[in-house]
Design a protein around this motif. Structure first.
Motif, PDB file in Angstrom:
ATOM      1  N   UNK A  93     -26.072  -5.110 -11.762  1.00  0.00           N
ATOM      2  CA  UNK A  93     -25.707  -4.046 -12.695  1.00  0.00           C
ATOM      3  C   UNK A  93     -24.311  -4.329 -13.253  1.00  0.00           C
ATOM      4  N   UNK A  94     -24.232  -4.642 -14.532  1.00  0.00           N
ATOM      5  CA  UNK A  94     -22.958  -4.982 -15.164  1.00  0.00           C
ATOM      6  C   UNK A  94     -21.974  -3.818 -15.125  1.00  0.00           C
ATOM      7  N   UNK A  95     -22.481  -2.588 -15.048  1.00  0.00           N
ATOM      8  CA  UNK A  95     -21.600  -1.421 -15.033  1.00  0.00           C
ATOM      9  C   UNK A  95     -20.757  -1.335 -13.761  1.00  0.00           C
ATOM     10  N   UNK A  96     -21.117  -2.099 -12.730  1.00  0.00           N
ATOM     11  CA  UNK A  96     -20.374  -2.059 -11.470  1.00  0.00           C
ATOM     12  C   UNK A  96     -19.316  -3.147 -11.357  1.00  0.00           C
ATOM     13  N   UNK A  97     -19.230  -3.996 -12.375  1.00  0.00           N
ATOM     14  CA  UNK A  97     -18.318  -5.135 -12.320  1.00  0.00           C
ATOM     15  C   UNK A  97     -16.851  -4.682 -12.225  1.00  0.00           C
ATOM     16  N   UNK A  98     -16.079  -5.412 -11.447  1.00  0.00           N
ATOM     17  CA  UNK A  98     -14.632  -5.258 -11.291  1.00  0.00           C
ATOM     18  C   UNK A  98     -14.202  -3.940 -10.640  1.00  0.00           C
ATOM     19  N   UNK A  99     -14.597  -3.692  -9.406  1.00  0.00           N
ATOM     20  CA  UNK A  99     -13.984  -2.562  -8.692  1.00  0.00           C
ATOM     21  C   UNK A  99     -12.515  -2.890  -8.413  1.00  0.00           C
ATOM     22  N   UNK A 100     -11.620  -2.026  -8.871  1.00  0.00           N
ATOM     23  CA  UNK A 100     -10.180  -2.267  -8.741  1.00  0.00           C
ATOM     24  C   UNK A 100      -9.572  -1.267  -7.769  1.00  0.00           C
ATOM     25  N   UNK A 101      -8.780  -1.757  -6.845  1.00  0.00           N
ATOM     26  CA  UNK A 101      -8.139  -0.886  -5.872  1.00  0.00           C
ATOM     27  C   UNK A 101      -6.904  -0.244  -6.509  1.00  0.00           C
ATOM     28  N   UNK A 102      -6.903   1.079  -6.562  1.00  0.00           N
ATOM     29  CA  UNK A 102      -5.837   1.827  -7.226  1.00  0.00           C
ATOM     30  C   UNK A 102      -6.417   3.018  -7.961  1.00  0.00           C
ATOM     31  N   UNK A 103      -5.647   3.595  -8.887  1.00  0.00           N
ATOM     32  CA  UNK A 103      -4.303   3.209  -9.348  1.00  0.00           C
ATOM     33  C   UNK A 103      -3.197   3.739  -8.424  1.00  0.00           C
ATOM     34  N   UNK A 104      -2.038   3.074  -8.511  1.00  0.00           N
ATOM     35  CA  UNK A 104      -0.840   3.486  -7.792  1.00  0.00           C
ATOM     36  C   UNK A 104       0.183   4.005  -8.798  1.00  0.00           C
ATOM     37  N   UNK A 105       0.667   5.201  -8.535  1.00  0.00           N
ATOM     38  CA  UNK A 105       1.659   5.871  -9.392  1.00  0.00           C
ATOM     39  C   UNK A 105       3.054   5.595  -8.834  1.00  0.00           C
ATOM     40  N   UNK A 106       3.958   5.114  -9.677  1.00  0.00           N
ATOM     41  CA  UNK A 106       5.333   4.844  -9.266  1.00  0.00           C
ATOM     42  C   UNK A 106       6.249   5.934  -9.823  1.00  0.00           C
ATOM     43  N   UNK A 107       6.941   6.602  -8.939  1.00  0.00           N
ATOM     44  CA  UNK A 107       7.808   7.710  -9.355  1.00  0.00           C
ATOM     45  C   UNK A 107       8.866   7.238 -10.348  1.00  0.00           C
ATOM     46  N   UNK A 108       9.099   8.051 -11.372  1.00  0.00           N
ATOM     47  CA  UNK A 108      10.114   7.835 -12.417  1.00  0.00           C
ATOM     48  C   UNK A 108       9.726   6.779 -13.446  1.00  0.00           C
ATOM     49  N   UNK A 109       8.569   6.128 -13.290  1.00  0.00           N
ATOM     50  CA  UNK A 109       8.149   5.142 -14.287  1.00  0.00           C
ATOM     51  C   UNK A 109       7.732   5.846 -15.568  1.00  0.00           C
ATOM     52  N   UNK A 110       8.278   5.404 -16.697  1.00  0.00           N
ATOM     53  CA  UNK A 110       8.009   6.015 -17.987  1.00  0.00           C
ATOM     54  C   UNK A 110       7.642   4.930 -18.998  1.00  0.00           C
ATOM     55  N   UNK A 111       6.916   5.316 -20.054  1.00  0.00           N
ATOM     56  CA  UNK A 111       6.601   4.342 -21.102  1.00  0.00           C
ATOM     57  C   UNK A 111       7.862   3.634 -21.602  1.00  0.00           C
ATOM     58  N   UNK A 112       7.764   2.320 -21.736  1.00  0.00           N
ATOM     59  CA  UNK A 112       8.923   1.525 -22.132  1.00  0.00           C
ATOM     60  C   UNK A 112       9.598   0.835 -20.972  1.00  0.00           C
ATOM     61  N   UNK A 113       9.295   1.281 -19.723  1.00  0.00           N
ATOM     62  CA  UNK A 113       9.825   0.612 -18.542  1.00  0.00           C
ATOM     63  C   UNK A 113       8.959  -0.602 -18.209  1.00  0.00           C
ATOM     64  N   UNK A 114       9.299  -1.249 -17.113  1.00  0.00           N
ATOM     65  CA  UNK A 114       8.547  -2.404 -16.624  1.00  0.00           C
ATOM     66  C   UNK A 114       8.252  -2.216 -15.139  1.00  0.00           C
ATOM     67  N   UNK A 115       7.027  -2.533 -14.712  1.00  0.00           N
ATOM     68  CA  UNK A 115       6.701  -2.592 -13.293  1.00  0.00           C
ATOM     69  C   UNK A 115       6.735  -4.046 -12.840  1.00  0.00           C
ATOM     70  N   UNK A 116       7.416  -4.279 -11.738  1.00  0.00           N
ATOM     71  CA  UNK A 116       7.564  -5.610 -11.168  1.00  0.00           C
ATOM     72  C   UNK A 116       6.704  -5.694  -9.907  1.00  0.00           C
ATOM     73  N   UNK A 117       5.714  -6.569  -9.923  1.00  0.00           N
ATOM     74  CA  UNK A 117       4.794  -6.728  -8.802  1.00  0.00           C
ATOM     75  C   UNK A 117       5.017  -8.098  -8.168  1.00  0.00           C
ATOM     76  N   UNK A 118       5.383  -8.117  -6.896  1.00  0.00           N
ATOM     77  CA  UNK A 118       5.567  -9.369  -6.178  1.00  0.00           C
ATOM     78  C   UNK A 118       4.436  -9.535  -5.170  1.00  0.00           C
TER      79      UNK A 118
END
Length: 342
Positions: A93-118
């Motif tokens: 079933x193509x509708x099940x493709x790509x189960x993604x773990x999340x989303x994670x909300x980062x406090x104070x993150x606003x449009x125009x900022x950057x999230x850094x993932x290591x």
């Protein structure tokens, strides 16, 4: 004579003390390098979604600097197993493709900022699969037929045998990482976009730091589509698709704005560009690198453009995730006398 002996003894003691300090500093440095990264939060493979949208509620809220352990499912969401055959590809079933773990909300993150993932740690699950699905590959108009191969894996497995005389080294990485786009529409996870998504870039592996532009409050970061091994391009349509255990650190970067994801390792800095053609994607990746060099190293536009031609490398990350493909540009940090990071 006695004075000379005292002076010589003092010099010897000073040298011993200096060597001891130098040795201790070296040991301390080595300990710091191998310091264990301990997750503060754990997300399970059942805490998933498979669309990108600003309307998907976060499953976790964290402060900047949080370290998260995330378990992800394979790209087909357990529709196959190690005993599956090529006939099973007819029923997925193509509708099940790509189960993604999340989303994670980062406090104070606003449009125009950057999230850094290591990405600190990446472990593959117990098994994986590689398939060719009719109609979904880079040269689907030239090569027909279906294909499925499963592999027994595990966290300590480092190689697989493709054939008796072909041995492949694993390089696990998440094929999909991204933040929520600024839309309430439920977007497919299959193509890469400005929010990241299905970038399928084998360079985004353990030790890599990826930067994502923030489009909505909290960022809403998700991860999944584990790959044990994939070449640049992913031309047949799949990698060795696997569940993963990933430990990543998520940080908020203020006063920085980028249009599409960028990433870095100890050796190079990279920009990404998506487009409906390789030409379009390559042009965007180049222009983003020029902007980066102008901002971070105070080069003029023409100087940055020339440096890209002399030292930067365009690479095709993936070609199959219609309607978009992804191209990256890498520049080695060795060309700069002093590294400058966000």
């Amino acid at each position: 004579m006695q004075t000379n002996k005292c002076l010589q003894l003092g010099i010897v003691l000073l040298l011993i003390f200096s060597c001891k300090n130098e040795t201790q500093t070296k040991v301390d440095s080595e300990i710091k390098v191998v310091k264990e990264i301990k997750p503060q939060y754990t997300l399970t493979k059942d805490q998933t979604h498979n669309k990108f949208s600003s309307t998907i509620e976060p499953i976790l809220r964290v402060k900047s600097g949080a370290i998260i352990e995330a378990f992800t499912e394979d790209a087909f969401d357990e529709q196959l197993d190690i005993n599956s055959t090529v006939e099973d590809l007819k029923n997925f079933n193509l509708d099940l493709v790509h189960p993604l773990t999340g989303p994670v909300y980062v406090e104070d993150a606003q449009p125009g900022d950057v999230l850094k993932i290591t990405l600190h740690e990446i472990e593959v699950g117990d098994w994986g699969w590689n398939a060719i699905v009719p109609g979904f590959s880079f040269v689907a108009d030239s090569i027909e037929g279906s294909y499925l191969r499963t592999y027994k894996l595990g966290k300590d497995v480092t190689h697989v045998n493709f054939k008796d005389n072909i041995r492949l080294t694993l390089n696990p990485f998440p094929g999909v990482m991204g933040v929520a786009p600024a839309t309430s529409e439920l977007l497919s996870t299959i193509p890469p976009r400005a929010n990241g998504g299905n970038m399928d870039d084998p360079n985004m592996t353990k030790g890599t730091t990826i930067y994502f532009p923030v489009f909505v409050e909290g960022g809403l970061f998700s991860i999944g589509d584990g790959h044990a091994l994939q070449g640049h391009g992913e031309v047949c349509g799949t990698a060795i698709e696997v569940p993963l255990r990933v430990i990543y650190e998520i940080e908020l970067v203020k006063n920085k704005t980028i249009k599409e994801p960028q990433y870095e390792t100890d050796d190079y800095y990279a920009t990404t560009g998506f487009g409906t053609t390789i030409d379009e994607a390559a042009k965007k990746a180049t222009l983003y690198m020029i902007d980066y060099l102008m901002t971070e190293y105070q080069l003029t536009q023409l100087e940055a453009y020339a440096l890209c031609s002399l030292s930067a490398d365009l690479k095709i990350a993936e070609t199959v995730d219609v309607p978009h493909m992804l191209v990256t540009m890498h520049i080695p940090k060795s060309v700069f006398e002093k590294d400058h990071k966000y």
